[in-house]
Scaffold this motif. Structure first.
Motif, PDB file in Angstrom:
ATOM      1  N   LEU A 180       1.022  -1.348  -0.174  1.00 44.43           N
ATOM      2  CA  LEU A 180      -0.297  -0.732  -0.118  1.00 44.43           C
ATOM      3  C   LEU A 180       0.701   0.670   0.229  1.00 44.43           C
ATOM      4  N   VAL A 181       1.797   1.331   0.591  1.00 41.61           N
ATOM      5  CA  VAL A 181       2.731   2.456   1.161  1.00 41.61           C
ATOM      6  C   VAL A 181       3.604   2.942  -0.509  1.00 41.61           C
ATOM      7  N   SER A 182       3.902   2.317  -1.160  1.00 44.01           N
ATOM      8  CA  SER A 182       5.041   2.511  -2.210  1.00 44.01           C
ATOM      9  C   SER A 182       3.414   2.383  -3.336  1.00 44.01           C
ATOM     10  N   SER A 183       2.396   2.139  -3.064  1.00 44.52           N
ATOM     11  CA  SER A 183       1.533   2.159  -4.304  1.00 44.52           C
ATOM     12  C   SER A 183       1.638   4.086  -4.904  1.00 44.52           C
ATOM     13  N   PRO A 184       1.867   4.562  -5.914  1.00 43.24           N
ATOM     14  CA  PRO A 184       2.469   5.962  -5.841  1.00 43.24           C
ATOM     15  C   PRO A 184       0.767   7.276  -6.443  1.00 43.24           C
ATOM     16  N   LEU A 185       1.192   7.754  -5.782  1.00 42.63           N
ATOM     17  CA  LEU A 185      -0.159   8.982  -5.544  1.00 42.63           C
ATOM     18  C   LEU A 185      -0.403   9.525  -7.189  1.00 42.63           C
ATOM     19  N   GLU A 186       0.901   9.223  -7.605  1.00 38.61           N
ATOM     20  CA  GLU A 186       0.593   9.787  -8.957  1.00 38.61           C
ATOM     21  C   GLU A 186      -0.034   9.549 -10.213  1.00 38.61           C
ATOM     22  N   GLY A 187      -0.512  10.115 -11.363  1.00 43.14           N
ATOM     23  CA  GLY A 187      -1.023   8.993 -12.480  1.00 43.14           C
ATOM     24  C   GLY A 187      -2.612   8.397 -11.876  1.00 43.14           C
ATOM     25  N   ALA A 223      -8.448   0.171  -2.654  1.00 46.71           N
ATOM     26  CA  ALA A 223     -10.116  -0.088  -2.174  1.00 46.71           C
ATOM     27  C   ALA A 223      -9.246  -1.149  -1.919  1.00 46.71           C
ATOM     28  N   ALA A 224      -8.544  -2.070  -2.276  1.00 43.30           N
ATOM     29  CA  ALA A 224      -8.492  -3.320  -3.274  1.00 43.30           C
ATOM     30  C   ALA A 224      -7.497  -3.886  -1.240  1.00 43.30           C
ATOM     31  N   GLY A 225      -6.665  -2.527  -1.053  1.00 38.16           N
ATOM     32  CA  GLY A 225      -5.645  -2.372   0.157  1.00 38.16           C
ATOM     33  C   GLY A 225      -7.105  -3.098   0.950  1.00 38.16           C
ATOM     34  N   LEU A 226      -8.189  -2.340   1.168  1.00 42.77           N
ATOM     35  CA  LEU A 226      -9.307  -2.346   2.414  1.00 42.77           C
ATOM     36  C   LEU A 226      -9.226  -3.400   2.235  1.00 42.77           C
ATOM     37  N   GLY A 242     -10.758   3.683   8.004  1.00 41.76           N
ATOM     38  CA  GLY A 242     -10.305   3.741   9.161  1.00 41.76           C
ATOM     39  C   GLY A 242      -9.477   1.930   9.488  1.00 41.76           C
ATOM     40  N   LEU A 243      -9.827   1.030   8.866  1.00 44.90           N
ATOM     41  CA  LEU A 243      -8.859  -0.327   9.154  1.00 44.90           C
ATOM     42  C   LEU A 243      -7.561   0.094   8.845  1.00 44.90           C
ATOM     43  N   SER A 244      -7.381   1.605   8.432  1.00 37.74           N
ATOM     44  CA  SER A 244      -5.726   1.406   8.527  1.00 37.74           C
ATOM     45  C   SER A 244      -5.175   1.639   9.646  1.00 37.74           C
ATOM     46  N   ALA A 245      -5.684   1.487  10.578  1.00 37.43           N
ATOM     47  CA  ALA A 245      -5.432   1.589  12.155  1.00 37.43           C
ATOM     48  C   ALA A 245      -4.683  -0.026  12.331  1.00 37.43           C
ATOM     49  N   ALA A 246      -6.389  -0.606  12.351  1.00 38.88           N
ATOM     50  CA  ALA A 246      -5.811  -2.315  12.639  1.00 38.88           C
ATOM     51  C   ALA A 246      -4.906  -2.986  11.482  1.00 38.88           C
ATOM     52  N   LEU A 247      -4.004  -2.469  10.249  1.00 40.26           N
ATOM     53  CA  LEU A 247      -3.386  -2.997   9.639  1.00 40.26           C
ATOM     54  C   LEU A 247      -1.632  -2.466  10.171  1.00 40.26           C
ATOM     55  N   VAL A 248      -2.025  -1.189  10.554  1.00 40.56           N
ATOM     56  CA  VAL A 248      -0.754  -0.563  11.726  1.00 40.56           C
ATOM     57  C   VAL A 248       0.181  -1.526  13.025  1.00 40.56           C
ATOM     58  N   ALA A 249      -1.302  -1.917  13.313  1.00 35.97           N
ATOM     59  CA  ALA A 249      -0.913  -2.449  14.380  1.00 35.97           C
ATOM     60  C   ALA A 249      -0.420  -4.129  14.477  1.00 35.97           C
ATOM     61  N   LEU A 250      -1.186  -5.027  13.134  1.00 35.33           N
ATOM     62  CA  LEU A 250      -0.997  -6.087  12.868  1.00 35.33           C
ATOM     63  C   LEU A 250       0.261  -6.381  12.272  1.00 35.33           C
ATOM     64  N   SER A 251       0.698  -5.366  11.481  1.00 38.20           N
ATOM     65  CA  SER A 251       1.912  -5.601  11.074  1.00 38.20           C
ATOM     66  C   SER A 251       3.535  -4.840  11.712  1.00 38.20           C
ATOM     67  N   ARG A 252       3.499  -3.559  12.757  1.00 29.10           N
ATOM     68  CA  ARG A 252       3.847  -3.146  13.877  1.00 29.10           C
ATOM     69  C   ARG A 252       4.613  -2.250  12.874  1.00 29.10           C
ATOM     70  N   ALA A 253       4.366  -0.906  12.084  1.00 34.13           N
ATOM     71  CA  ALA A 253       4.392  -0.840  11.272  1.00 34.13           C
ATOM     72  C   ALA A 253       5.522   0.111  11.598  1.00 34.13           C
ATOM     73  N   GLU A 254       7.000   0.671  10.619  1.00 30.00           N
ATOM     74  CA  GLU A 254       7.490   1.689  12.043  1.00 30.00           C
ATOM     75  C   GLU A 254       6.922   3.016  11.609  1.00 30.00           C
ATOM     76  N   PRO A 255       7.616   4.008  12.094  1.00 33.43           N
ATOM     77  CA  PRO A 255       7.125   5.525  11.682  1.00 33.43           C
ATOM     78  C   PRO A 255       7.035   5.762  10.791  1.00 33.43           C
ATOM     79  N   HIS A 256       8.287   6.246   9.693  1.00 30.50           N
ATOM     80  CA  HIS A 256       8.116   6.663   7.810  1.00 30.50           C
ATOM     81  C   HIS A 256       6.674   6.094   7.332  1.00 30.50           C
ATOM     82  N   GLN A 257       5.986   4.540   7.813  1.00 32.26           N
ATOM     83  CA  GLN A 257       5.299   4.088   7.117  1.00 32.26           C
ATOM     84  C   GLN A 257       3.837   4.200   7.362  1.00 32.26           C
ATOM     85  N   VAL A 258       4.325   4.621   8.686  1.00 34.99           N
ATOM     86  CA  VAL A 258       2.412   4.976   9.429  1.00 34.99           C
ATOM     87  C   VAL A 258       2.656   6.750   8.746  1.00 34.99           C
TER      88      VAL A 258
END
Length: 223
Positions: free
Chosen positions: A118-125, A135-138, A167-183
């Motif tokens: 998800l975080v590697s998905s470009p916002l351009e384009g 949507a797929a990520g959710l 808001g489900l992204s919060a669950a993904l952050v918790a499950l993945s133990r994300a680093e601050p830059h990933q959050v």
């Protein structure tokens, strides 16, 4: 007609929602109150959209003494102006490519891998491509939660409010133990997704929701 600015697009989308709710032409004062802007601002924006051929004015006769009042309604071109971001050929190609990518992905149940995707998905384009990836990520986060805590039910019969589900992204952050830059990167994409969702025409929301349902169904056989 040239491309709409972000402010014009947002105002037009909000005006269309009001028009569909009230089902009649609207006075600029009503629009101003509903959108929490000044009456002069609402009138000026409607007049500008009128020049662009996106709204048209009418004059309603008063029921009693007084002058006719001006009201506005969208033209047929208004919805097309908002949907222009969804080039159908690009949308079909995007769906096909994402489905192929996910069908060949063997680690979608790994929270860290999903977060990185998800975080590697470009916002351009194309807007439709970025929206489809989010949507797929959710839906994949839904499946992650389903695996750990039992069945989750997605309501049918109308478009999903994918903006709220972000808001489900919060669950993904918790499950993945994300680093601050990933959050930070994920939150940036979630904010972008929610802003784009709020601007979408209902037809395009329905298209994106149908794609999300398909991802949710097919994710049951992935991994």
């Amino acid at each position: 007609m040239g491309a709409l600015t972000r402010r014009q697009r947002e105002f037009l989308a909000a005006f269309l929602r009001l028009y569909r709710r009230w089902r009649r032409p609207l006075h600029y004062g009503v629009v101003a109150r509903a959108l929490h802007v000044g009456r002069a601002t609402a009138y000026e924006m409607l007049a500008l959209l009128e020049q662009l051929g996106l709204v048209e004015r009418r004059y309603e006769s008063p029921t009693g003494p007084g002058r006719p009042r001006v009201v506005f309604r969208p033209t047929a071109q208004a919805r097309r102006a908002l949907s222009s971001m969804w080039d159908m050929a690009t949308w079909r190609n995007t769906q096909s490519r994402l489905l192929q990518e996910l069908r060949g992905w063997q680690t979608w149940l790994d929270p860290s891998a999903l977060l990185q995707w998800l975080v590697s998905s470009p916002l351009e384009g194309p807007v439709s491509e970025g929206m489809a990836r989010m949507a797929a990520g959710l839906m994949l986060v839904f499946r992650l939660l389903q695996r750990g805590e039992g069945p989750l039910v997605i309501p049918r019969g109308r478009s999903l409010d994918l903006g709220a589900l972000a808001g489900l992204s919060a669950a993904l952050v918790a499950l993945s133990r994300a680093e601050p830059h990933q959050v930070r990167a994920l939150m940036e994409r979630i904010r972008w997704f929610q802003e784009q969702w709020d601007r979408l025409d209902p037809l395009d929301r329905h298209r994106l929701s149908r794609f999300a349902y398909r991802i949710f169904r097919e994710a049951g056989g992935l991994g």
